[in-house]
Motif scaffolding. Structure first.
Motif, PDB file in Angstrom:
ATOM      1  N   HIS A 193      49.556  47.265  49.019  1.00 55.27           N
ATOM      2  CA  HIS A 193      48.206  47.745  49.313  1.00 55.27           C
ATOM      3  C   HIS A 193      47.354  46.614  49.849  1.00 55.27           C
ATOM      4  O   HIS A 193      47.570  45.457  49.498  1.00 55.27           O
ATOM      5  N   VAL A 194      46.377  46.943  50.659  1.00 50.41           N
ATOM      6  CA  VAL A 194      45.306  46.030  51.038  1.00 50.41           C
ATOM      7  C   VAL A 194      44.035  46.758  50.631  1.00 50.41           C
ATOM      8  O   VAL A 194      43.632  47.730  51.276  1.00 50.41           O
ATOM      9  N   VAL A 195      43.464  46.313  49.505  1.00 49.76           N
ATOM     10  CA  VAL A 195      42.374  47.064  48.873  1.00 49.76           C
ATOM     11  C   VAL A 195      41.333  46.107  48.289  1.00 49.76           C
ATOM     12  O   VAL A 195      41.548  44.903  48.230  1.00 49.76           O
ATOM     13  N   GLY A 196      40.246  46.676  47.809  1.00 50.14           N
ATOM     14  CA  GLY A 196      39.206  45.879  47.175  1.00 50.14           C
ATOM     15  C   GLY A 196      39.673  45.245  45.880  1.00 50.14           C
ATOM     16  O   GLY A 196      40.621  45.706  45.241  1.00 50.14           O
ATOM     17  N   LYS A 197      38.952  44.195  45.476  1.00 49.23           N
ATOM     18  CA  LYS A 197      39.334  43.409  44.303  1.00 49.23           C
ATOM     19  C   LYS A 197      39.239  44.178  42.990  1.00 49.23           C
ATOM     20  O   LYS A 197      39.840  43.791  42.001  1.00 49.23           O
ATOM     21  N   ASN A 244      45.465  41.517  49.292  1.00 48.92           N
ATOM     22  CA  ASN A 244      46.706  41.936  49.926  1.00 48.92           C
ATOM     23  C   ASN A 244      47.798  41.875  48.871  1.00 48.92           C
ATOM     24  O   ASN A 244      48.266  40.797  48.518  1.00 48.92           O
ATOM     25  N   SER A 295      37.369  38.692  49.872  1.00 49.10           N
ATOM     26  CA  SER A 295      38.043  39.562  50.837  1.00 49.10           C
ATOM     27  C   SER A 295      38.732  40.700  50.099  1.00 49.10           C
ATOM     28  O   SER A 295      38.708  40.763  48.874  1.00 49.10           O
ATOM     29  N   LYS A 296      39.381  41.549  50.868  1.00 46.65           N
ATOM     30  CA  LYS A 296      40.273  42.523  50.250  1.00 46.65           C
ATOM     31  C   LYS A 296      41.479  41.768  49.698  1.00 46.65           C
ATOM     32  O   LYS A 296      41.776  40.646  50.108  1.00 46.65           O
ATOM     33  N   LYS A 354      37.745  38.000  40.042  1.00 46.73           N
ATOM     34  CA  LYS A 354      37.022  38.844  41.006  1.00 46.73           C
ATOM     35  C   LYS A 354      35.723  38.187  41.454  1.00 46.73           C
ATOM     36  O   LYS A 354      35.292  38.388  42.583  1.00 46.73           O
ATOM     37  N   PHE A 377      44.369  36.558  48.605  1.00 42.59           N
ATOM     38  CA  PHE A 377      42.991  36.915  48.931  1.00 42.59           C
ATOM     39  C   PHE A 377      42.232  35.653  49.314  1.00 42.59           C
ATOM     40  O   PHE A 377      42.655  34.539  49.000  1.00 42.59           O
ATOM     41  N   TYR A 412      40.286  47.284  42.559  1.00 42.12           N
ATOM     42  CA  TYR A 412      41.322  48.321  42.551  1.00 42.12           C
ATOM     43  C   TYR A 412      42.215  48.192  41.318  1.00 42.12           C
ATOM     44  O   TYR A 412      42.518  47.086  40.873  1.00 42.12           O
TER      45      TYR A 412
END
Length: 181
Positions: A129-133, A110, A107-108, A102, A158, A135
């Motif tokens: 999902h396309v989310v924050g690291k 994928n 980036s987010k 992390k 990412f 998640y």
């Protein structure tokens, strides 16, 4: 990890010191490895009880996943949690990216969505999902019954910044389990 080419499009050439600095950041060994510009674009990561990618000398037996036990498997890239929920005939899984990885994601993430097989038969893929690291990636595999042999895997990509160099990173993890009461 694959680092971006130079701004003029020419191939990236790193000095030994730059390669060693990047290796220290990502936790890779600094001796006996190929230079970063020669690293494969799809560097693989495997968490949990996995089958090796590539030539196999000896196949490992699947790990046993017992009712309502919550084992986890970790390596430098993340932690996979899984449990066989007998009451609902499901396997619940979760994956967290490690703090080290992390630290250089910019980036987010994928996430493709978990692909899985039950007793060798392909099943519908989990949603991506396309989310924050940070998640907590998670999902449910169903139906799964006592004695089923379940294999599941995921792939995440990412953007990264490692020692001032940008590029693309990926994590692939896979698990091979036998559901037991």
């Amino acid at each position: 990890m694959t680092l971006d080419a130079n701004s003029d499009g020419s191939p990236l050439k790193l000095t030994r010191a730059e390669r060693d600095r990047i290796a220290a950041i990502v936790g890779a060994p600094t001796t006996g490895r190929k230079p970063a510009q020669e690293a494969p674009a799809d560097a693989r990561h495997q968490a949990g009880p996995v089958q090796p990618v590539g030539p196999v000398e000896k196949k490992r037996a699947p790990a046993t996943l017992r009712c309502d036990k919550n084992p986890s498997w970790s390596d430098a890239n993340g932690t996979l949690h899984a449990r066989f929920n007998c009451k609902y005939s499901t396997i619940n899984w979760g994956y967290k990216i490690s703090a080290r990885v992390k630290s250089f994601i910019t980036s987010k993430v994928n996430e493709r969505g978990v692909s899985w097989w039950n007793n060798g038969k392909r099943k519908p893929k989990n949603a991506g999902h396309v989310v924050g690291k940070s998640y907590h990636f998670h999902g449910t595999l169903k139906p799964v019954r006592h004695g089923d042999h379940v294999q599941f895997q995921d792939y995440m990509t990412f953007r990264v910044n490692i020692g001032g160099r940008t590029g693309t990173g990926s994590i692939t993890w896979a698990s091979d389990v036998k559901a037991k009461k």
